[in-house]
Design an enzyme around this catalytic site. Structure first.
Site, mmCIF file in Angstrom:
data_model
loop_
_atom_site.group_PDB
_atom_site.id
_atom_site.type_symbol
_atom_site.label_atom_id
_atom_site.label_comp_id
_atom_site.label_asym_id
_atom_site.label_seq_id
_atom_site.Cartn_x
_atom_site.Cartn_y
_atom_site.Cartn_z
ATOM 1 N N HIS A 29 -17.190 -6.215 88.919
ATOM 2 C CA HIS A 29 -16.221 -6.849 89.936
ATOM 3 C C HIS A 29 -17.417 -7.605 90.648
ATOM 4 O O HIS A 29 -18.517 -7.228 91.031
ATOM 5 C CB HIS A 29 -15.949 -5.818 91.010
ATOM 6 N N HIS B 52 -16.022 4.559 77.064
ATOM 7 C CA HIS B 52 -15.335 3.963 78.311
ATOM 8 C C HIS B 52 -15.879 2.840 78.717
ATOM 9 O O HIS B 52 -16.771 2.933 79.540
ATOM 10 C CB HIS B 52 -14.942 5.145 79.241
ATOM 11 N N HIS C 156 -13.997 10.044 82.719
ATOM 12 C CA HIS C 156 -15.077 9.921 83.819
ATOM 13 C C HIS C 156 -14.871 11.114 84.655
ATOM 14 O O HIS C 156 -14.338 10.936 85.773
ATOM 15 C CB HIS C 156 -15.027 8.742 84.385
ATOM 16 N N LEU D 21 -13.909 4.886 91.159
ATOM 17 C CA LEU D 21 -12.770 6.032 91.156
ATOM 18 C C LEU D 21 -13.236 6.618 89.766
ATOM 19 O O LEU D 21 -13.117 5.900 88.794
ATOM 20 C CB LEU D 21 -11.501 5.518 91.404
ATOM 21 N N LYS E 271 -4.103 4.795 77.104
ATOM 22 C CA LYS E 271 -4.936 4.982 78.393
ATOM 23 C C LYS E 271 -3.685 5.457 79.442
ATOM 24 O O LYS E 271 -3.051 4.447 79.700
ATOM 25 C CB LYS E 271 -5.737 3.910 78.680
ATOM 26 N N ALA F 277 -12.832 -1.012 93.470
ATOM 27 C CA ALA F 277 -13.553 0.210 93.121
ATOM 28 C C ALA F 277 -14.077 0.150 91.787
ATOM 29 O O ALA F 277 -13.573 -0.619 90.740
ATOM 30 C CB ALA F 277 -12.496 1.576 92.752
ATOM 31 N N HIS G 187 -15.029 -1.401 80.461
ATOM 32 C CA HIS G 187 -14.328 -2.308 81.016
ATOM 33 C C HIS G 187 -15.108 -3.675 81.057
ATOM 34 O O HIS G 187 -16.383 -3.660 81.428
ATOM 35 C CB HIS G 187 -14.007 -2.301 82.688
ATOM 36 N N LEU G 188 -14.493 -4.598 80.224
ATOM 37 C CA LEU G 188 -15.267 -5.991 80.105
ATOM 38 C C LEU G 188 -14.365 -7.026 80.621
ATOM 39 O O LEU G 188 -14.987 -8.056 80.683
ATOM 40 C CB LEU G 188 -15.238 -5.995 78.331
ATOM 41 N N ARG G 189 -13.253 -6.865 81.255
ATOM 42 C CA ARG G 189 -12.495 -7.955 81.797
ATOM 43 C C ARG G 189 -12.193 -8.863 80.723
ATOM 44 O O ARG G 189 -12.047 -8.661 79.412
ATOM 45 C CB ARG G 189 -13.384 -8.660 83.072
ATOM 46 N N HIS H 218 -6.903 8.802 83.005
ATOM 47 C CA HIS H 218 -7.561 8.976 84.373
ATOM 48 C C HIS H 218 -7.081 9.976 85.115
ATOM 49 O O HIS H 218 -5.744 9.955 85.632
ATOM 50 C CB HIS H 218 -7.030 7.553 85.065
ATOM 51 N N ASN I 248 -7.163 -2.086 81.112
ATOM 52 C CA ASN I 248 -6.609 -2.677 82.422
ATOM 53 C C ASN I 248 -6.780 -4.162 83.190
ATOM 54 O O ASN I 248 -7.371 -4.241 84.253
ATOM 55 C CB ASN I 248 -7.097 -1.738 83.820
ATOM 56 N N ASP J 229 -17.930 4.027 81.857
ATOM 57 C CA ASP J 229 -17.124 3.269 83.055
ATOM 58 C C ASP J 229 -17.365 2.215 83.705
ATOM 59 O O ASP J 229 -16.929 1.977 84.988
ATOM 60 C CB ASP J 229 -16.459 4.388 84.068
#
Ligand code: NCD
Ligand code: ZN
Length: 347
Positions: free
Chosen positions: A252, A13, A175, A220, A100, A264, A15-17, A137, A41, A248
């Site tokens: 940011h 899980h 998560h 979150l 997802k 978050a 997030h790489l943007r 989620h 996302n 996760d």
């Protein structure tokens, strides 16, 4: 024990943007993990096979030579409009492992998420048929429900009915943060798994308010009370193949977290594996780290564990206070910035 050798682990899980932000963080994951499941996302969200494969190419291009030892697997963002055809196309691609589910409004970039699961019947039925995993989620968005109870309510209101309708659907409860979720995953009918983050194993909600408001501990689902942390630590170190590593890590920029309505997400990628080692060692269970980090997730996704090994060595280090992010002179604050770690990855 002064070293810990394990098959190269995977992050199920992540997030790489995108763009320069992605290019500035992806190397941290590739240094530790052999594979990662990349979340969809983005803005706009990754809703098609074509978008996912294009995103995957950008990740590999940003990695350059390091892409030889890091395999990104992709997820598609489930929406009210996802068609059974898209699910079939995703099932055909060996680079795409899952859809997802973001309940609309539940978290960062979830505006395009599902408003009502009944709108996704055709897509869910096709996922069940094709064996495509649904990553979830697990929080209700009902404003009447206390933010600390949103995961527990999700189990009764959404997850149990969903799995009654689609008993063969392969579900990963992402998560997890509560004893209710750990208990549910432990005793539920197969096929189900759950990921657990380093922050939910190491910190409770006191960390959000330690001497003042601490935005870099805000993610979150939000951190919960100590009894939940202990239940998660028990689940992760139990040896059950249903629980596996998913950081996760959610980057940011510092200024977007340190503001009146901060984003978050905890950025755990730089020291993720050492953070997990810290958590496992705290209960004398480093011997169970390989199962959680290197075997259980791969098995759930029908993949072999890595044949390479990595080595963690006991060596005191301090987590960076701040790191560069993107190419606009921004910075990012890693999870547990400034804290001591007992483990380091040997080269
Ligand atoms: C994630 C993000 O920033 O993309 N944030 C978070 O707090 N975990 C989204 C998510 O996984 O909920
Ligand atoms: Zn996430």
């Amino acid at each position: 024990m002064n070293e810990c050798v394990l098959p190269r682990p995977d992050d199920w899980h992540l997030h790489l943007r995108d763009g320069a932000d992605m290019a500035s963080v992806v190397g941290y994951s590739a240094r530790q993990f052999g594979r990662a499941l990349v979340m969809p996302n983005l803005k706009p969200p990754v809703v098609s096979v074509q978008m996912a494969l294009a995103y995957r190419s950008r990740i590999l291009a940003a990695l350059g030579p390091a892409s030889a030892s890091f395999k990104p697997y992709m997820t598609l963002y489930l929406t009210d409009q996802t068609s059974a055809d898209e699910v079939r196309a995703a099932a055909q691609s060996e680079d795409i492992l899952a859809f997802k589910l973001y309940p609309a409004g539940a978290t960062t970039n979830s505006e395009s998420g599902v408003t009502d699961l009944r709108r996704c019947e055709a897509a869910l039925a096709e996922m069940e048929k094709q064996g495509v995993v649904l990553c979830v989620h697990g929080e209700v968005t009902d404003p009447q429900v206390d933010v600390f109870d949103r995961e527990a309510f999700f189990i009764d209101r959404v997850l149990i009915p969903l799995r009654q309708r689609f008993p063969g659907l392969r579900v990963v409860f992402e998560h997890i943060t509560t004893s209710q979720a750990a208990d549910y995953v432990r005793q539920a009918q197969e096929p189900i798994g759950a990921t657990i983050t380093p922050q939910h194993l190491l910190f409770n909600r006191n960390s959000l308010f330690q001497g003042g408001l601490r935005p870099h501990y805000y993610c979150l689902p939000v951190l919960k009370r100590e009894s939940h942390r202990l239940a998660l630590l028990e689940a992760a170190t139990s040896g059950s193949p249903r629980f596996f590593l998913g950081t996760d890590s959610a980057p940011h920029a510092r200024n977007t977290k340190e503001m009146d309505c901060g984003c978050a997400g905890c950025f755990s990628a730089p020291d993720a594996l050492a953070l997990y080692a810290q958590a496992f060692e705290s209960v004398g269970r480093l011997d169970r780290l390989a199962g959680f980090a290197s075997h259980h997730g791969a098995a759930f996704y029908g993949l072999e564990s890595s044949s390479e090994t990595i080595r963690l060595v006991r060596s005191a280090q301090t987590i960076a206070e701040s790191l560069p992010f993107g190419n606009g002179g921004q910075t990012i604050v890693p999870l547990a910035a400034g804290q001591r770690l007992d483990w380091a990855l040997a080269n």
